[in-house]
Design an enzyme around this catalytic site. Structure first.
Site, PDB file in Angstrom:
ATOM      1  N   TYR A 225       0.802  -1.193  -0.158  1.00 45.67           N
ATOM      2  CA  TYR A 225       0.143   0.203  -0.106  1.00 45.67           C
ATOM      3  C   TYR A 225       1.010   1.076  -0.054  1.00 45.67           C
ATOM      4  O   TYR A 225       1.922   1.189   0.768  1.00 45.67           O
ATOM      5  CB  TYR A 225      -1.099  -0.028   1.253  1.00 45.67           C
ATOM      6  CG  TYR A 225      -1.684   1.375   1.532  1.00 45.67           C
ATOM      7  CD1 TYR A 225      -2.851   1.358   1.213  1.00 45.67           C
ATOM      8  CD2 TYR A 225      -0.917   2.145   2.215  1.00 45.67           C
ATOM      9  CE1 TYR A 225      -3.412   2.763   1.662  1.00 45.67           C
ATOM     10  CE2 TYR A 225      -1.593   3.460   2.840  1.00 45.67           C
ATOM     11  CZ  TYR A 225      -2.800   3.675   2.474  1.00 45.67           C
ATOM     12  OH  TYR A 225      -3.415   4.850   2.924  1.00 45.67           O
ATOM     13  N   ASP A 319      -7.554   9.565  19.554  1.00 46.52           N
ATOM     14  CA  ASP A 319      -6.537   8.421  19.497  1.00 46.52           C
ATOM     15  C   ASP A 319      -6.272   7.670  21.098  1.00 46.52           C
ATOM     16  O   ASP A 319      -6.061   6.528  20.929  1.00 46.52           O
ATOM     17  CB  ASP A 319      -5.277   8.645  18.795  1.00 46.52           C
ATOM     18  CG  ASP A 319      -5.249   8.931  17.395  1.00 46.52           C
ATOM     19  OD1 ASP A 319      -6.264   8.575  16.720  1.00 46.52           O
ATOM     20  OD2 ASP A 319      -4.360   9.389  16.725  1.00 46.52           O
TER      21      ASP A 319
END
Length: 418
Positions: A225, A319
């Site tokens: 990727y 997060d």
């Protein structure tokens, strides 16, 4: 800063301690300020510039961010784009396209209405404006009292408030204080390289001209990727000054990949030569100067588990509450959703509609349920992303970039034309 007269049935005064001055932490601060709720905000970095530099996509959460920010900042969101001259919505390119890394054929695409590709350092700097952020404040521990909470920092200082919220990132110290060993992140079995680089003027123009205007993502059928985007274009007339970001992941296939200690850029270049990448990916990697710094990174997640909020005295957002991978692009969106939900909860406390415990319990329930789902879906997407044959069945293909839980848009949310 807000005043100290936010009375409720059980709160003589309401004061929020915000740990973490990234975009979501600052958005919370601005939202509290708008509603005249007292707060202090802290960050462990030495300054707003002393953080890593990358880009992220803002999609469905944009109205929530704009509602929290003062109008003059919300109207400047376009200034924080990696390329401020591009309005993807007006040219019909507010979409994510997944390219075949060998053919550059656009294999998959899905809409991101009003999406913007944002420069992290620029939005951090902008969101910090008009806030009294206390930098160089590393949290050590949290102490709870009958009527408040105290944050203790490594410089010997401390501060007391009604509630503390950790918006301090994927390796959150607040999360460690709340959960101990259960706060530890899980490392996924992929190599991660994330770095910034510059090129000659000719090379920079060659790459930029071949990139999707929002963000360029390709997957090589070999299971590799790449996300490639321009990061800084402060001087449009001098392409040699532009910064680019390369973000690449793959399953390790050799001893060096598992080790990942040395020659990171050299290995990346070898992989790209071997796997017959299309332009501009091949040249973007090949042309990166050999002395480009590529830090040792790991692909980490933290799947949300419930935390003890100590009677509404401590909670998490962003997060810190749900560390997810970027392959579905939902980390920032959920962080801004959390920020909006938290400010809404504090408004209910200030108005007397709910006690602090009731408001935080409600907020936590939403964040924990949504966070656990989002982390799991993003983790699943990461594995699908490295399995080209199965990608069509991945979450991003079946549900796009929509949040897993419905968010009611704020009444005042008028997305600026910026």
């Amino acid at each position: 800063m807000g005043n100290m007269n936010g009375h409720t049935s059980n709160e003589a005064q309401l004061k929020v301690l915000i740990i973490g001055a990234g975009p979501a932490g600052c958005a919370i601060a601005h939202g509290l300020k708008k509603n005249d709720i007292s707060f202090s905000i802290f960050d462990r970095a030495k300054s707003v510039e002393a953080t890593r530099h990358w880009a992220f996509t803002v999609g469905w959460s944009r109205p929530f961010l704009c509602d929290l920010l003062p109008e003059e900042l919300a109207n400047r969101l376009t200034e924080c784009q990696v390329d401020p001259a591009i309005d993807c919505q007006s040219i019909g390119k507010d979409e994510i396209v997944i390219y075949d890394g060998v053919t550059k054929k656009d294999e998959f695409k899905f809409p991101v209405p009003g999406g913007k590709e944002i420069n992290m350092r620029k939005i951090r700097t902008m969101c910090a404006e008009n806030l009294d952020i206390q930098y160089n404040k590393k949290l050590l521990d949290i102490e709870y009292h009958d009527h408040g909470v105290t944050a203790h920092f490594d410089d010997g200082t401390s501060e007391t408030g009604s509630i503390l919220i950790g918006v301090d990132g994927a390796s959150s110290q607040v999360r460690r204080c709340l959960l101990g060993r259960a706060a530890q992140a899980e490392v996924l079995p992929f190599v991660l390289m994330n770095f910034n680089t510059k090129y000659t003027a000719e090379q920079a123009l060659f790459i930029k001209e071949r990139l999707h205007p929002l963000v360029d993502i390709a997957i090589n059928p070999s299971g590799h990727y790449i996300r490639l985007n321009v990061l800084d274009m402060d001087d449009r007339e001098r392409p040699e000054t532009w910064s680019f970001q390369i973000l690449s992941t793959w399953a390790p296939k050799c001893v060096e990949d598992y080790d990942n200690e040395t020659d990171r850029l050299k290995r990346l270049k070898e992989h790209f030569r071997r796997d017959n990448w299309a332009e501009p990916y091949r040249s973007a990697v090949e042309w990166a100067p050999d002395d480009t710094e590529v830090l040792r990174d790991q692909l980490k997640i933290w799947k949300t588990v419930p935390w003890e909020n100590h009677g509404g005295r401590a909670t998490l957002a962003g997060d810190a509450a749900h560390a997810m991978t970027f392959h579905r692009g939902q980390g920032a969106n959920n962080a801004f959703g959390d920020a909006y939900g938290f400010v809404l909860a504090m408004k209910k406390v200030k108005s007397g509609e709910k006690t602090l415990k009731e408001a935080v319990d409600e907020y936590d329930s939403n964040v924990q349920e949504r966070g656990a789902k989002e982390v799991q879906i993003s983790k699943s997407q990461t594995f699908f992303t490295h399995d080209w044959a199965a990608f069509k069945d991945s979450p991003v293909m079946t549900m796009g970039t929509k949040p897993v839980a419905a968010f009611e848009l704020p009444e005042s949310a008028k997305v600026p034309k910026a």
